[in-house]
Scaffold this motif. Sequence first.
Motif, PDB file in Angstrom:
ATOM      1  N   CYS A 153      -4.815 -15.355  -7.629  1.00 47.65           N
ATOM      2  CA  CYS A 153      -4.344 -13.999  -7.057  1.00 47.65           C
ATOM      3  C   CYS A 153      -5.462 -12.856  -7.682  1.00 47.65           C
ATOM      4  O   CYS A 153      -4.864 -11.622  -7.597  1.00 47.65           O
ATOM      5  CB  CYS A 153      -2.848 -13.668  -6.992  1.00 47.65           C
ATOM      6  SG  CYS A 153      -2.319 -13.341  -8.854  1.00 47.65           S
TER       7      CYS A 153
ATOM      8  N   ARG B 254       0.304  -5.005  -2.551  1.00 50.50           N
ATOM      9  CA  ARG B 254       0.434  -5.922  -1.503  1.00 50.50           C
ATOM     10  C   ARG B 254       1.939  -5.658  -0.659  1.00 50.50           C
ATOM     11  O   ARG B 254       2.215  -6.395   0.365  1.00 50.50           O
ATOM     12  CB  ARG B 254       0.621  -7.327  -1.731  1.00 50.50           C
ATOM     13  CG  ARG B 254       1.678  -7.631  -2.741  1.00 50.50           C
ATOM     14  CD  ARG B 254       1.870  -9.095  -3.411  1.00 50.50           C
ATOM     15  NE  ARG B 254       2.935  -9.197  -4.139  1.00 50.50           N
ATOM     16  CZ  ARG B 254       3.066 -10.324  -4.979  1.00 50.50           C
ATOM     17  NH1 ARG B 254       2.096 -11.292  -4.956  1.00 50.50           N
ATOM     18  NH2 ARG B 254       4.532 -10.713  -5.395  1.00 50.50           N
TER      19      ARG B 254
ATOM     20  N   PRO C 266      -3.317  -6.687   0.821  1.00 51.36           N
ATOM     21  CA  PRO C 266      -3.020  -7.850   0.702  1.00 51.36           C
ATOM     22  C   PRO C 266      -3.492  -8.960  -0.440  1.00 51.36           C
ATOM     23  O   PRO C 266      -4.733  -8.498  -0.685  1.00 51.36           O
ATOM     24  CB  PRO C 266      -3.052  -8.675   2.078  1.00 51.36           C
ATOM     25  CG  PRO C 266      -3.981  -7.832   2.612  1.00 51.36           C
ATOM     26  CD  PRO C 266      -4.072  -6.650   2.172  1.00 51.36           C
ATOM     27  N   CYS C 267      -2.847  -9.882  -0.979  1.00 49.20           N
ATOM     28  CA  CYS C 267      -3.656 -10.750  -1.992  1.00 49.20           C
ATOM     29  C   CYS C 267      -4.879 -10.892  -1.735  1.00 49.20           C
ATOM     30  O   CYS C 267      -5.347 -11.449  -0.726  1.00 49.20           O
ATOM     31  CB  CYS C 267      -2.717 -11.855  -2.432  1.00 49.20           C
ATOM     32  SG  CYS C 267      -3.392 -13.066  -3.681  1.00 49.20           S
TER      33      CYS C 267
ATOM     34  N   CYS D  41      -7.111 -14.362  -0.215  1.00 47.78           N
ATOM     35  CA  CYS D  41      -7.535 -14.548   1.253  1.00 47.78           C
ATOM     36  C   CYS D  41      -8.943 -14.799   1.300  1.00 47.78           C
ATOM     37  O   CYS D  41      -9.697 -15.312   2.125  1.00 47.78           O
ATOM     38  CB  CYS D  41      -7.397 -13.437   1.981  1.00 47.78           C
ATOM     39  SG  CYS D  41      -7.996 -11.867   1.338  1.00 47.78           S
TER      40      CYS D  41
ATOM     41  N   TYR E 266       5.883 -17.197  -2.968  1.00 42.54           N
ATOM     42  CA  TYR E 266       5.225 -16.201  -2.201  1.00 42.54           C
ATOM     43  C   TYR E 266       3.912 -16.522  -1.561  1.00 42.54           C
ATOM     44  O   TYR E 266       3.762 -16.357  -0.491  1.00 42.54           O
ATOM     45  CB  TYR E 266       5.098 -15.085  -3.118  1.00 42.54           C
ATOM     46  CG  TYR E 266       4.506 -13.866  -2.351  1.00 42.54           C
ATOM     47  CD1 TYR E 266       5.273 -12.973  -1.842  1.00 42.54           C
ATOM     48  CD2 TYR E 266       3.127 -13.521  -2.700  1.00 42.54           C
ATOM     49  CE1 TYR E 266       4.513 -11.735  -1.053  1.00 42.54           C
ATOM     50  CE2 TYR E 266       2.470 -12.687  -1.943  1.00 42.54           C
ATOM     51  CZ  TYR E 266       3.208 -11.867  -1.088  1.00 42.54           C
ATOM     52  OH  TYR E 266       2.639 -10.695  -0.458  1.00 42.54           O
ATOM     53  N   HIS E 267       3.044 -17.116  -2.534  1.00 42.91           N
ATOM     54  CA  HIS E 267       1.798 -17.291  -2.056  1.00 42.91           C
ATOM     55  C   HIS E 267       1.683 -18.749  -1.008  1.00 42.91           C
ATOM     56  O   HIS E 267       0.809 -18.474  -0.231  1.00 42.91           O
ATOM     57  CB  HIS E 267       0.900 -17.874  -3.441  1.00 42.91           C
ATOM     58  CG  HIS E 267       0.293 -16.545  -3.906  1.00 42.91           C
ATOM     59  ND1 HIS E 267       1.416 -16.031  -5.194  1.00 42.91           N
ATOM     60  CD2 HIS E 267      -0.602 -15.752  -3.771  1.00 42.91           C
ATOM     61  CE1 HIS E 267       0.628 -14.811  -5.509  1.00 42.91           C
ATOM     62  NE2 HIS E 267      -0.562 -14.725  -4.530  1.00 42.91           N
TER      63      HIS E 267
ATOM     64  N   TYR F  23       2.195 -16.693   1.920  1.00 42.76           N
ATOM     65  CA  TYR F  23       0.924 -15.815   2.507  1.00 42.76           C
ATOM     66  C   TYR F  23      -0.116 -16.872   3.022  1.00 42.76           C
ATOM     67  O   TYR F  23      -0.527 -16.486   3.837  1.00 42.76           O
ATOM     68  CB  TYR F  23       0.584 -15.259   1.062  1.00 42.76           C
ATOM     69  CG  TYR F  23      -0.557 -14.612   1.195  1.00 42.76           C
ATOM     70  CD1 TYR F  23      -0.673 -13.409   2.310  1.00 42.76           C
ATOM     71  CD2 TYR F  23      -1.728 -14.702   0.502  1.00 42.76           C
ATOM     72  CE1 TYR F  23      -1.903 -12.883   2.534  1.00 42.76           C
ATOM     73  CE2 TYR F  23      -2.809 -13.775   0.569  1.00 42.76           C
ATOM     74  CZ  TYR F  23      -3.017 -13.053   1.468  1.00 42.76           C
ATOM     75  OH  TYR F  23      -4.056 -12.266   1.492  1.00 42.76           O
TER      76      TYR F  23
ATOM     77  N   PHE G  93       6.038  -8.157   3.203  1.00 37.38           N
ATOM     78  CA  PHE G  93       4.594  -8.490   3.802  1.00 37.38           C
ATOM     79  C   PHE G  93       4.712  -7.962   4.935  1.00 37.38           C
ATOM     80  O   PHE G  93       5.899  -7.896   5.506  1.00 37.38           O
ATOM     81  CB  PHE G  93       4.345 -10.282   3.752  1.00 37.38           C
ATOM     82  CG  PHE G  93       3.082 -10.387   4.018  1.00 37.38           C
ATOM     83  CD1 PHE G  93       1.895 -10.022   3.222  1.00 37.38           C
ATOM     84  CD2 PHE G  93       2.637 -11.189   5.304  1.00 37.38           C
ATOM     85  CE1 PHE G  93       0.535 -10.263   3.595  1.00 37.38           C
ATOM     86  CE2 PHE G  93       1.339 -11.507   5.478  1.00 37.38           C
ATOM     87  CZ  PHE G  93       0.253 -10.934   4.661  1.00 37.38           C
TER      88      PHE G  93
ATOM     89  N   SER H 235      -6.896  -9.326   6.375  1.00 37.58           N
ATOM     90  CA  SER H 235      -6.650  -9.326   4.779  1.00 37.58           C
ATOM     91  C   SER H 235      -8.019  -9.363   4.102  1.00 37.58           C
ATOM     92  O   SER H 235      -8.272  -8.722   2.964  1.00 37.58           O
ATOM     93  CB  SER H 235      -5.729 -10.675   4.392  1.00 37.58           C
ATOM     94  OG  SER H 235      -4.748 -10.597   4.979  1.00 37.58           O
TER      95      SER H 235
END
Length: 305
Positions: A53, A156, A166-167, A170, A234-235, A238, A259, A288
Motif C-alpha cells: 500500500c 482513502r 484510494p490505495c 491499484c 481491507y486490501h 479493495y 470505501f 483509482s
Amino acid sequence: MSLKKTIGKFLPIVDGDERKERIAKKVLKLHQQNNDIVNIHRYDMNNVGDYYCAPHLYFKELNGKYLDISDIRSLKKEVTKNWIKQVSNNSLIIGGGGLLNIKYFDRQMKLFEELGARGKKTVIWGAGHNETDRSQFGKVKNYNVDLKKFGLVGTRDYSMDTEWIPCVSCLHSIFDNSYKETQDIGILYSKKTIKNNKNLVNRLSDFPFTSNTTNLKDMISFIGKSNTLVTDSYHAMYWAILLGKKTLVVPTTSKFYDFKYKSVITTFENFTNDLPKAQSYSGVLEESRELNIKFAEKVFDYLNL
C-alpha cells in the motif's frame, strides 16, 4: 497508572508506548530538514496489504525510500537511531494503510502532525481511519490528527472531508492480468483470523480459502478465480472490487465502511444468507489509477521533485 506503565517510565523495554514517547521527543529536539524524501508506512512483508500500500513501490522518484512506522518502538538502538535520522532529515510521505484513529500509530501520527506544523514537508497519501471501537463503525467523522497541519492530504476514506485517494496499490501491474473464474465463492482471511481462529477456518473449510499471509500473486490469483469474495482483509476487499468481483466483508475496524464502492457487511456465521445482496462494480481500477497519478503530480510538485 498500570504497573506496566509505571515500570516503563524507568525501564522503557517494558512498555512500547514509553519507548515511542522517548523517540518522538528526541525527534522534536532536533533541527528538522527536508533533504530528501522517506515514505513511512507499516512495512510488513508478512501482511500483503500493509506491504503493497506504499507509494515508494510504484514511482521511481521514491524507489528504496521507505521506513517502517513501527520501528519507533524497536528494542534495537541502531533501528531507532535510523528512524530518528530518517524522520528528522527528510520530507515525509505517510501512508498508505490504516494509520489514522488507531492507538498503535497514534503517537507517530501526532509527531508527524507537529513536524508539519513546524514547517516540515508532510504528505498523507492514501491512509485511512482504522477505529477498533465497534460503536464507531460507520460513524467516524473526524481523524485523530489535524489534517490542516500537513502539507498535502489524500485519504482513502470517501466520506471524510479530504481529497479521496484510494490505495496506491491499484497501480500494480498484476491487475492488468486476466483471470478465469473457477469458483463461485472464495474466503480470504486476515492475518489475525487465520492465526487465531482455527475453529472458524475448520468450520468453513468446505469453501475455498486463503489468507493475506501468502503473497500478492497468490492472493490476486485466488481473488481472480472467485466470483464472490468474503473477507475480513481491507486490501482483499479493495483488490476484489478493482477486479470487478462481488464482495462481502466481515468488519474488524471502521475502515471497511468508508470505501466509495460499498461491500455487503456480513459475518462469517451468516454470510451465505447475504450472498444475494452482493454486487460488483466496473471502472474502479481505472478511476483509482487516474486519481493516484494525478495526486502524484501534486505531491512531486509540492516536494520539488
